[in-house]
Design a protein around this motif. Structure first.
Motif, PDB file in Angstrom:
ATOM      1  N   PHE A   1      22.548  31.680  34.148  1.00 15.25           N
ATOM      2  CA  PHE A   1      23.547  30.669  33.831  1.00 15.25           C
ATOM      3  C   PHE A   1      23.251  29.362  34.570  1.00 15.25           C
ATOM      4  N   ALA A   2      23.478  28.260  33.903  1.00 19.64           N
ATOM      5  CA  ALA A   2      23.225  26.947  34.507  1.00 19.64           C
ATOM      6  C   ALA A   2      24.453  26.487  35.285  1.00 19.64           C
ATOM      7  N   PHE A   3      24.713  27.149  36.409  1.00 22.18           N
ATOM      8  CA  PHE A   3      25.840  26.750  37.242  1.00 22.18           C
ATOM      9  C   PHE A   3      25.521  25.417  37.928  1.00 22.18           C
ATOM     10  N   GLY A   4      26.549  24.559  38.050  1.00 22.03           N
ATOM     11  CA  GLY A   4      26.342  23.274  38.703  1.00 22.03           C
ATOM     12  C   GLY A   4      25.972  23.413  40.162  1.00 22.03           C
ATOM     13  N   SER A   5      26.571  24.367  40.851  1.00 21.60           N
ATOM     14  CA  SER A   5      26.283  24.620  42.262  1.00 21.60           C
ATOM     15  C   SER A   5      25.966  26.111  42.417  1.00 21.60           C
ATOM     16  N   PRO A   6      24.689  26.499  42.308  1.00 18.61           N
ATOM     17  CA  PRO A   6      24.321  27.927  42.276  1.00 18.61           C
ATOM     18  C   PRO A   6      24.805  28.720  43.481  1.00 18.61           C
ATOM     19  N   TRP A   7      24.704  28.145  44.689  1.00 22.83           N
ATOM     20  CA  TRP A   7      25.081  28.915  45.870  1.00 22.83           C
ATOM     21  C   TRP A   7      26.587  29.187  45.905  1.00 22.83           C
ATOM     22  N   LEU A   8      27.391  28.214  45.536  1.00 22.31           N
ATOM     23  CA  LEU A   8      28.840  28.428  45.504  1.00 22.31           C
ATOM     24  C   LEU A   8      29.216  29.381  44.373  1.00 22.31           C
ATOM     25  N   ALA A   9      28.522  29.262  43.244  1.00 20.82           N
ATOM     26  CA  ALA A   9      28.777  30.184  42.135  1.00 20.82           C
ATOM     27  C   ALA A   9      28.446  31.617  42.547  1.00 20.82           C
ATOM     28  N   ALA A  10      27.310  31.788  43.230  1.00 15.26           N
ATOM     29  CA  ALA A  10      26.927  33.121  43.693  1.00 15.26           C
ATOM     30  C   ALA A  10      27.964  33.673  44.663  1.00 15.26           C
ATOM     31  N   LEU A  11      28.478  32.821  45.536  1.00 22.98           N
ATOM     32  CA  LEU A  11      29.495  33.257  46.487  1.00 22.98           C
ATOM     33  C   LEU A  11      30.761  33.710  45.766  1.00 22.98           C
ATOM     34  N   ALA A  12      31.140  32.974  44.719  1.00 19.13           N
ATOM     35  CA  ALA A  12      32.343  33.346  43.952  1.00 19.13           C
ATOM     36  C   ALA A  12      32.181  34.704  43.292  1.00 19.13           C
ATOM     37  N   VAL A  13      30.988  34.978  42.761  1.00 16.62           N
ATOM     38  CA  VAL A  13      30.751  36.262  42.096  1.00 16.62           C
ATOM     39  C   VAL A  13      30.748  37.408  43.104  1.00 16.62           C
ATOM     40  N   VAL A  14      30.068  37.208  44.229  1.00 18.08           N
ATOM     41  CA  VAL A  14      30.035  38.253  45.263  1.00 18.08           C
ATOM     42  C   VAL A  14      31.443  38.510  45.792  1.00 18.08           C
ATOM     43  N   ALA A  15      32.215  37.443  46.016  1.00 15.70           N
ATOM     44  CA  ALA A  15      33.588  37.607  46.503  1.00 15.70           C
ATOM     45  C   ALA A  15      34.419  38.409  45.514  1.00 15.70           C
ATOM     46  N   GLY A  16      34.225  38.140  44.217  1.00 14.21           N
ATOM     47  CA  GLY A  16      34.939  38.916  43.206  1.00 14.21           C
ATOM     48  C   GLY A  16      34.537  40.375  43.224  1.00 14.21           C
ATOM     49  N   GLY A  17      33.229  40.639  43.372  1.00  8.77           N
ATOM     50  CA  GLY A  17      32.759  42.021  43.409  1.00  8.77           C
ATOM     51  C   GLY A  17      33.303  42.784  44.588  1.00  8.77           C
ATOM     52  N   VAL A  18      33.269  42.186  45.769  1.00 10.42           N
ATOM     53  CA  VAL A  18      33.760  42.871  46.968  1.00 10.42           C
ATOM     54  C   VAL A  18      35.271  43.056  46.888  1.00 10.42           C
ATOM     55  N   THR A  19      35.979  42.065  46.360  1.00  5.79           N
ATOM     56  CA  THR A  19      37.431  42.204  46.197  1.00  5.79           C
ATOM     57  C   THR A  19      37.763  43.360  45.271  1.00  5.79           C
ATOM     58  N   GLY A  20      37.063  43.419  44.135  1.00  4.89           N
ATOM     59  CA  GLY A  20      37.327  44.500  43.185  1.00  4.89           C
ATOM     60  C   GLY A  20      37.016  45.864  43.763  1.00  4.89           C
ATOM     61  N   MET A  21      35.900  45.977  44.503  1.00  2.00           N
ATOM     62  CA  MET A  21      35.543  47.249  45.131  1.00  2.00           C
ATOM     63  C   MET A  21      36.618  47.672  46.134  1.00  2.00           C
ATOM     64  N   THR A  22      37.105  46.727  46.912  1.00  5.43           N
ATOM     65  CA  THR A  22      38.122  47.040  47.919  1.00  5.43           C
ATOM     66  C   THR A  22      39.436  47.449  47.267  1.00  5.43           C
TER      67      THR A  22
ATOM     68  N   PHE B   1      39.545  44.263  36.996  1.00  9.05           N
ATOM     69  CA  PHE B   1      40.453  43.145  36.715  1.00  9.05           C
ATOM     70  C   PHE B   1      40.651  42.297  37.971  1.00  9.05           C
ATOM     71  N   ALA B   2      40.822  42.966  39.112  1.00 13.91           N
ATOM     72  CA  ALA B   2      40.959  42.233  40.374  1.00 13.91           C
ATOM     73  C   ALA B   2      39.695  41.427  40.662  1.00 13.91           C
ATOM     74  N   GLY B   3      38.526  42.012  40.387  1.00 15.48           N
ATOM     75  CA  GLY B   3      37.277  41.289  40.595  1.00 15.48           C
ATOM     76  C   GLY B   3      37.165  40.066  39.700  1.00 15.48           C
ATOM     77  N   ALA B   4      37.608  40.205  38.439  1.00 11.80           N
ATOM     78  CA  ALA B   4      37.564  39.078  37.505  1.00 11.80           C
ATOM     79  C   ALA B   4      38.475  37.945  37.968  1.00 11.80           C
ATOM     80  N   VAL B   5      39.706  38.300  38.348  1.00  7.61           N
ATOM     81  CA  VAL B   5      40.665  37.281  38.797  1.00  7.61           C
ATOM     82  C   VAL B   5      40.166  36.601  40.069  1.00  7.61           C
ATOM     83  N   ALA B   6      39.666  37.394  41.007  1.00 10.51           N
ATOM     84  CA  ALA B   6      39.181  36.821  42.273  1.00 10.51           C
ATOM     85  C   ALA B   6      38.002  35.890  42.053  1.00 10.51           C
ATOM     86  N   SER B   7      37.052  36.294  41.223  1.00 11.91           N
ATOM     87  CA  SER B   7      35.888  35.465  40.971  1.00 11.91           C
ATOM     88  C   SER B   7      36.277  34.159  40.298  1.00 11.91           C
TER      89      SER B   7
END
Length: 439
Positions: free
Chosen positions: A379-400, A425-431
């Motif tokens: 995906f052509a994210f405008g800010s790749p590092w922040l986008a990656a952080l948002a996805v990882v945060a969503g994944g960890v939130t959903g797992m927890t 669903f929690a991971g999607a909302v968090a991300s």
């Protein structure tokens, strides 16, 4: 022919009445309504009764199966004749043909296949349903003088066949009316969203997803319903999203499926192995990917909605990052001793709902990072590092969240599939929330 094949042929003949819809116009429901009345109240003996009667019909003395089939077709026909925003006639015909001819394909395969492989029966159903829906749509377009776009015709035929094959693999034969109505409503939705992909793209999408589904079934990573569900999800993701969305989905299914097989015998000896040799069923697939499916459909429809389509992209990747995190933390974490309950940190037995190990948690974070890496790569994210952080945060939130729900709610009326759905669903909302704040 066997009685079941003759019966399937009889239902196919009745379903063919749908082709009269362009000529009948507002009276398109009339033929099926007449068949329903005859089946329910008039025909109770004779050759027609013997042709359509199932064992339960013979006990009841009336053709309940045929009546239900015809009533479902009547309902769809009425939807195709309402004054405004009616169901397109070709969609109505496709939905009826999928069910009417799909069963013929299944019965033919059952008769020819001596191995009684359920995968082959489902394939026979799907192929016959696809071809029938394809021909039905083209026939309606030719009759009306408005030939539909071939990519849309192929996609709708394939989607209808997969939805019907999935429902048929988990429901009873008497539930055909439910299958027909579900197929009709979903195809109506897909038609309203529209298919922008070109013919080669749709053809490649169908070929790739079917090939991967067959591979997953033959390697034992998916059951028959799980295989069909995965193919359907992959096809919708490719057509409505694109290659990037598909890559994220396949990363989850591929790595997640292999993790279930990883050191399976050791897991079995510890009493924590998944049932069915680790093969994913439809409930497992939908529990982990239903939110992602809604997100990709929302993205496709975002052009006519007052919402930013980019948020659907983050909801999609966040939900699958959560599914990946939970899958890997569970499948790898159970191989380590001394798990602790996430709510109290007390030691529990391996495999206890809500039990975690630090090793499993770390692997879960790595899983979210893998999904994040695939997403950023495509995906052509405008800010790749922040986008990656948002996805990882969503994944960890959903797992927890999944672990917390497992420790507090899972069991009894709340099953693992529901917990998985809520975690994704929690991971999607968090991300999506992190993306809205950071980007």
């Amino acid at each position: 022919m066997t009685s079941t094949l003759r019966r399937a042929g009889g239902f196919a003949v009745v379903g063919t009445l749908a082709l009269a819809a362009p000529e009948l116009g507002r009276a398109a429901a009339a033929p099926f309504a007449i068949v329903a009345l005859l089946a329910a109240f008039v025909v109770d003996e004779g050759p027609v009764f013997e042709l359509f009667a199932r064992p339960q019909d013979r006990r009841d003395g009336r053709l309940n199966g045929l009546a239900g089939f015809a009533l479902a077709a009547t309902g769809l026909a009425l939807l195709s004749t309402i004054p405004q925003r009616s169901m397109p006639t070709d969609v109505f015909v496709a939905a009826v043909f999928v069910v009417a001819y799909g069963r013929v394909g299944a019965r033919v395969v059952e008769r020819l296949d001596t191995t009684k492989d359920p995968g082959r029966t489902t394939a026979g159903y799907g192929i016959a349903a696809f071809l029938a829906a394809l021909v039905g749509q083209l026939a309606v377009g030719w009759n009306l003088g408005t030939p539909p776009a071939l990519p849309a015709v192929i996609f709708l035929a394939a989607a209808g066949a997969l939805v019907a094959a999935l429902l048929r693999s988990i429901l009873y034969a008497r539930d055909d009316p439910l299958v027909m109505l579900s197929v009709g409503l979903l195809l109506w939705l897909f038609d309203a969203i529209g298919v922008d992909a070109a013919l080669p793209e749709v053809g490649v999408a169908l070929a790739v997803t079917v090939a991967l589904g067959y591979l997953s079934y033959r390697t034992g990573t998916a059951s028959v319903p799980g295989m069909v569900t995965g193919v359907l999800l992959a096809l919708l993701t490719l057509v409505f999203g694109g290659v990037g969305w598909f890559a994220v989905l396949i990363a989850f299914f591929g790595i997640g499926g292999l993790s279930a097989k990883y050191r399976y015998e050791e897991k079995r000896s510890r009493g924590v192995a998944e049932d069915n040799e680790g093969a994913r069923g439809s409930g497992n697939v939908l529990g982990n990917a239903a939110v992602a499916l809604v997100a990709v459909i929302g993205f496709a429809a975002s052009g006519s909605m007052p919402m930013d389509g980019e948020l659907f992209r983050f909801a999609f990747t966040g939900s699958l990052a959560a599914a990946m995190s939970d899958t890997l933390s569970s499948e790898i974490g159970v191989l380590f001793d001394n798990p602790r309950l996430i709510t109290t940190l007390k030691r529990v037995d391996p495999g206890t709902d809500g039990g975690i190990t630090w090793q499993g948690y770390v692997v879960g974070v790595v899983g979210a990072a893998v999904v994040s890496g695939v997403a950023v790569g495509f995906f052509a994210f405008g800010s790749p590092w922040l986008a990656a952080l948002a996805v990882v945060a969503g994944g960890v939130t959903g797992m927890t969240v999944d672990s917390l729900l497992g420790a507090t709610l899972e069991g009894g009326r709340v099953g693992n599939q529901t917990v998985n759905f809520l975690g994704t669903f929690a991971g999607a909302v968090a991300s999506a929330a992190f993306a809205a704040l950071l980007l």
